[in-house]
Design a protein around this motif. Sequence first.
Motif, short mmCIF file in Angstrom:
data_model
loop_
_atom_site.label_atom_id
_atom_site.label_comp_id
_atom_site.label_asym_id
_atom_site.label_seq_id
_atom_site.Cartn_x
_atom_site.Cartn_y
_atom_site.Cartn_z
N MET C 31 2.71 3.35 10.13
CA MET C 31 2.95 4.62 10.81
C MET C 31 4.44 4.82 11.02
SD MET C 31 -0.17 4.54 13.50
CE MET C 31 0.41 5.85 14.57
N GLY C 32 5.13 3.72 11.33
CA GLY C 32 6.59 3.79 11.50
C GLY C 32 7.27 4.26 10.24
N ILE C 33 6.79 3.71 9.14
CA ILE C 33 7.37 4.09 7.85
C ILE C 33 7.16 5.58 7.61
CG2 ILE C 33 7.16 3.81 5.35
CD1 ILE C 33 6.44 0.88 5.94
N GLU C 34 5.96 6.03 7.99
CA GLU C 34 5.64 7.44 7.83
C GLU C 34 6.57 8.31 8.68
OE1 GLU C 34 3.13 9.69 5.47
OE2 GLU C 34 3.68 7.59 5.56
N PHE C 35 6.85 7.82 9.86
CA PHE C 35 7.81 8.51 10.72
C PHE C 35 9.13 8.70 10.01
CE2 PHE C 35 7.27 9.51 15.21
CZ PHE C 35 5.95 9.16 15.42
N MET C 36 9.61 7.62 9.43
CA MET C 36 10.93 7.68 8.80
C MET C 36 10.93 8.65 7.62
SD MET C 36 12.54 3.89 8.97
CE MET C 36 11.17 2.94 8.42
N LEU C 37 9.85 8.60 6.88
CA LEU C 37 9.77 9.49 5.73
C LEU C 37 9.81 10.94 6.19
CD1 LEU C 37 7.17 7.77 3.43
CD2 LEU C 37 9.48 8.45 2.79
N LEU C 61 8.28 18.46 -0.37
CA LEU C 61 6.89 18.43 -0.88
C LEU C 61 6.62 17.14 -1.64
CD1 LEU C 61 6.32 22.09 -2.04
CD2 LEU C 61 5.13 20.86 -0.24
N VAL C 62 7.59 16.76 -2.46
CA VAL C 62 7.41 15.52 -3.22
C VAL C 62 7.30 14.35 -2.26
CG1 VAL C 62 8.50 13.96 -4.86
CG2 VAL C 62 8.60 16.41 -5.25
N ILE C 63 8.16 14.34 -1.25
CA ILE C 63 8.10 13.24 -0.29
C ILE C 63 6.75 13.16 0.37
CG2 ILE C 63 8.98 12.45 1.95
CD1 ILE C 63 11.71 13.36 1.13
N MET C 64 6.21 14.29 0.72
CA MET C 64 4.90 14.28 1.37
C MET C 64 3.83 13.73 0.43
SD MET C 64 5.27 17.88 3.37
CE MET C 64 3.57 18.09 3.92
N LEU C 65 3.98 14.16 -0.82
CA LEU C 65 3.02 13.64 -1.82
C LEU C 65 3.12 12.12 -1.92
CD1 LEU C 65 1.16 15.04 -3.95
CD2 LEU C 65 2.90 14.38 -5.59
N MET C 71 0.64 5.85 1.67
CA MET C 71 -0.26 5.58 2.78
C MET C 71 -1.58 5.02 2.29
SD MET C 71 -0.07 5.28 5.62
CE MET C 71 0.94 5.53 6.89
N ALA C 72 -2.07 5.68 1.24
CA ALA C 72 -3.36 5.23 0.70
C ALA C 72 -3.27 3.80 0.23
CB ALA C 72 -3.76 6.15 -0.47
N ILE C 73 -2.23 3.52 -0.56
CA ILE C 73 -2.09 2.16 -1.08
C ILE C 73 -1.84 1.18 0.05
CG2 ILE C 73 -0.66 0.68 -2.53
CD1 ILE C 73 -0.23 3.11 -4.31
N GLY C 74 -0.92 1.59 0.96
CA GLY C 74 -0.57 0.70 2.07
C GLY C 74 -1.79 0.36 2.90
N LEU C 75 -2.57 1.37 3.21
CA LEU C 75 -3.75 1.09 4.04
C LEU C 75 -4.74 0.20 3.31
CD1 LEU C 75 -4.39 4.44 5.93
CD2 LEU C 75 -3.91 2.19 6.88
N SER C 76 -4.88 0.49 2.04
CA SER C 76 -5.85 -0.36 1.31
C SER C 76 -5.36 -1.79 1.26
CB SER C 76 -6.09 0.19 -0.10
OG SER C 76 -4.88 0.24 -0.79
#
Lengths: 653, 499, 98
Positions: C31-37, C61-65, C71-76
């Motif tokens: 989540m922290g990483i997501e914050f930074m992004l 937009l690209v960053i969000m993609l 996120m998907a990979i990280g969570l998995s």
Amino acid sequence: MTDKLSSLLVIAVLLPFAGALTNGLLVRYMPRKISGIIASCTITFSFLLFAVVYIAAGNAIRIPYVVQVAPWLFLGDFNAGISFIADRLSLIMALMVTGVSALIHFYSIGYMGGDRGVNRYFSYLNLFVGFMLILVMAENIVLMFVGWEGVGLCSYLLIGFWFSEEEKANAGRKAFIVNRIGDLAFIIGIFLILGYFNSASFISINANSYKIPEMTAFAVTLLLFIGATGKSAQIPLYVWLPDAMAGPTPVSALIHAATMVTAGVYMITRLGSLFMMSDMTLAVIMLTGSFTALFSATIATTQNDIKKILAYSTISQLGFMFAAAGAFAFSAAMFHLITHAFFKAALFLLAGSVIHALSGEQDINRMGGLERHLPHTSLMFWLASLTIAGIPPFSAFFSKDEILYKVFINENPAAHFAPKIAYIMLLLTSFMTAFYIARLYFKVFSGDYKGEKHPHESPRIMIVPLYILTILFAISGPFGMGGGIAHIMEMPAKIFIKNIHLTNTFQRILEPSIASFGSVSSDVSTEILLIFVSVAVAFAGWFSGRYLYYQQISPVVESFNRKFYPLHNLLYKKYYIDEIYEFLIVRPYIYISKGLYGLIDRFIIEFVFIGLLVKIVYVTGFVLRVFQNGYLYKIICIGITGLGIILYFMVGR
Amino acid sequence: MESVLLTYIIFSPVIGLLILLFIPRDEKVLIKNITFILSLVPLALSVLMLILFDRSNAGFQFETLIRWIGPLNIYYHTGVDGISLFLVLLTTLSVPVVVVSSFNYIKTDEKLYYMMLLFLETAMLGTFLALDLVLFFLFWEAMLIPMYFIIAMWGGENRVYATFKFVIYTSVGSVLMLIGIFYIGNAAGSFSVSEIYGTNFSVKEQLLLFGAFFLAFAIKVPLFPVHTWLPDAHVEAPTGGSVILAAILLKMGTYGMLRFVIPLFPNATLIFAPAVFILAVTGVVYAAMASFVQKDIKKLVAYSSVSHMGLIVLGLFALSRVSLSGAVYQMISHGLSTGTLFLIVGILYERRHTRLISEYGGIASVMPAFSVFFMIAALTSVAVPFTSGFAGEFMILFGSYSSEFMQNSSEYHRIFVYIAATGMLFGAVYMLWVYQKVIFGPNINPENQNLKDLSFREYMVLIPYAVLMIVLGVNTEFVVSRVMPSADRLIQIFYAGLK
Amino acid sequence: MIYQYIVLSLILFFIGLITVIVRRNLIVVLMGIEFMLNAAGIMFVTYSRFYNNYSGEFITLVIMLIAACEMAIGLSVVVAMFRIFGSVKSNDIRELRN
């Protein structure tokens, strides 16, 4: 020489190789008996071809004729090709080699008939003859080296023929390696020659040899001579030859008596003009030869193995040839080479016949009285013994006398004393030769039989070649009679034919193709005197041997051996030369190899050097590990610090 | 003059590899046979190259020059001259031999193994045929990957240690060479051989670049004292790996010296030559002595390689036309003889699963045909006349003896030749010793008494090498007449660049 | 005006960074990483708005993609780790430490 003759010559050289291939590859699928016949026939045919070439060429080969077969090694400006030289020297040598080989091949059919690997044996033997012919016929020194090494290889294979015995395999390896030591000197000598003359061909080397400076000539010839000591079993590289007796007896007869070991003498004769340029080397050759002759003859007087005695006798006789070559009497050396090939081959084959008769027994103390059991063998052995002893009218008397005389009158500016010392040593050797051969003959053939096995005479296939050899060594002498003997012979002959003038036929034939000083004048009376001295010495040796060993060993021998036990033991143990070499060369080599490997590879490179590198890497890693501790937050902190530092340097300043 | 032949030769194994990819891994027999057939394709193509080769042309033939990475002047530049011609042929001949020899030896992951072999072949061929420094480096490094896997996956007990050592050693050299390549590319403005051959480097630059390149190649050769990776790698590698390593990989070092070090840095070569002679000659004698004390046959052969390669380096740096041609000749001959020796050790190993010399003895009585091949290889190795080894060694030694360059570069140059010649003696000592210990003597060990002689497949493996060893020993003209013009040209380039 | 946006972006970024450094729970770290992004995304949008250059918005937009994918990979990966190690605490996972 026509093209036809030269192609015949090439065929003659290649035939033995063809025989070797046939025997090696095809005969495995054929009856065993056929291999001996194939091998013998190829050699006989080769002999006949050489004879045809020799006769048909006639006077054409007074000047060396070169047969180019194929280019071989490119050495910059010149090419050492596969090409053969046809002159009287090479053709006579080739005739001798093929002739004696053919006889020994036929003998081998009888001797080796029962052996399992008979086709392997004949294949090696044919291969040997092929390489020997290359050695003899080679037109350039590099090709001669091919033959030189090739015969060494075949010798290795044949000595170790019964490879399943460790000792015999060892003997073969010893022979090859000792020969390689000589070959090393030989090959460096070849480099010197090629570098100096810028050509490998014997003809141009001999023609230009007068240009060579004294020191270079000395270095070159000495190196070549060291090579010759390896192949021709002279001091200091003779040690392999007695061990080489581990091979089958016909091999000893062919390779280690008649042909291969004489290669050194042939090489020196071939390069006569070059050797002429260095008196120093000639003195060295003469002294080495005569000392070797004496040295090995003394050993031969005490040995008990029939083949070992003959082996030391061979070394001794080769010493004679070298002494003659050193005295610049190449014709005499070559003549002794040929007569020696006949009688020593015969002696070995006869010894083989004895061994065959006793199913492998070689100790002469367990023989005796074989006269009754082996009538043909004993008769021929007697004749051969008289011949090697130097008793007239057999061939060795002529050839050996010529050598003694030539050595005696030789004047070597490099060492004035050399010829006289050599003469005395050779005369002593003559006595010893007669003595040890008498000892051998009477111990084996007279008295009572001391062994257990029942002796039987050899089959005809073995006896017939022996009779041919016997005829050869018995009558070939007068072809090479020296001036003195000719003088003596002329006196009675003049009664029948007036104006008779006997000459040295052999020398006359060989004259065009060997180097010579021209005739050295000397008075005939000295020569005649020397003849009487040497004949007396020969008889003295023979009869003292007969006195001590006829019927049974005389008690004088026993008491002598007891009184002079250290001397006898020294001779019996062959001056401990093998042990000394083992101690001085072989062991140090092993220890140095082991030590160096341990020191350099294992210690310096692997342990110190690589070890140090590893330590450095390890310590660095140990220090840097603080940063790589695997806690995510620490890694990120370090990363951010690093980023900060980079930013500071890029942007901040 | 554009020709695609060399590109076909280089990349035909990769195409084979792709074909192999589609065969299921369980079809073992099919994989083996198909790999064998595929490996014949480069051989056929390179024979075609040999036939089309113009022996009067000393320069590069069948050249292809395509701009590859434009801005950096990196080219896809390939070509063949007399020097690389026979190394290419040796490579394309060795791979089918190795493939067949591995049929029984490799029992796991066959598909991967044969794919690695084909990949390795492309890398080796590329190294010999590339005429652009970057392209050369690419193939040079690419060769490391399959070799790493071949030793690491199908090797012996201690394979991790051996591969590690192998890779680290080679990489150290490669890294330095890469820096050197960058420097040259920067200075010359191009990486293609045809343009960098004329570059004038100052003597100081040359010395540094020489150091960088020479170390890389010396490690590969391997020259004393950076040879210690070789025995370990050989001992652990499977037979096929050993054969490739000995027959071809080592030659890449000497080839590199010949192609890049000598013509590019003539002044540095002149200055360093005496040091190289000392290392080479020390290697000849020392490695011969070291191999005498080995207990493992493979290690013995490995050290004999070090000894022979030292002689080749001597011949290269003696820089006379005879010694250079002799060195190339000896590269071929050494590839044949040492390759055969490793095949022979492999054949023994397959039967007895040991490589200790003391385990054997009297093999000749049960395996006579095997003994003959062993004998031929041993004799070639100790340079008996009428084997290819003699022709090579004699030309190297005499070429060095009469070399003007050597005369100029060091005062006692002939001493080096004399010492190097003793290699022939010491070689005979260890080679005959091991031959006798393995082949001769009584056959006492009960496990050795029922060994089978060569099978048909093993005959097929051994015959090509054995025949070539003898044929090339008698007829040297075929090779030398093609090598010598290129050697002359190289010497010309060398002297043209000398300041 | 631009000032506030930048401050917001920086605050978000540092919250994310501190989260990544301080927290041990890998999900929170993600989540922290997501914050930074997203902080970076805000920064892009800000600048593109003020300079009238729309490429910044595209990049966002690209960053969000990318962020979604990551996120998907990280969570998995985190889920896989939880299955293997039985924990999602970064300190408990010591495979890289001796």
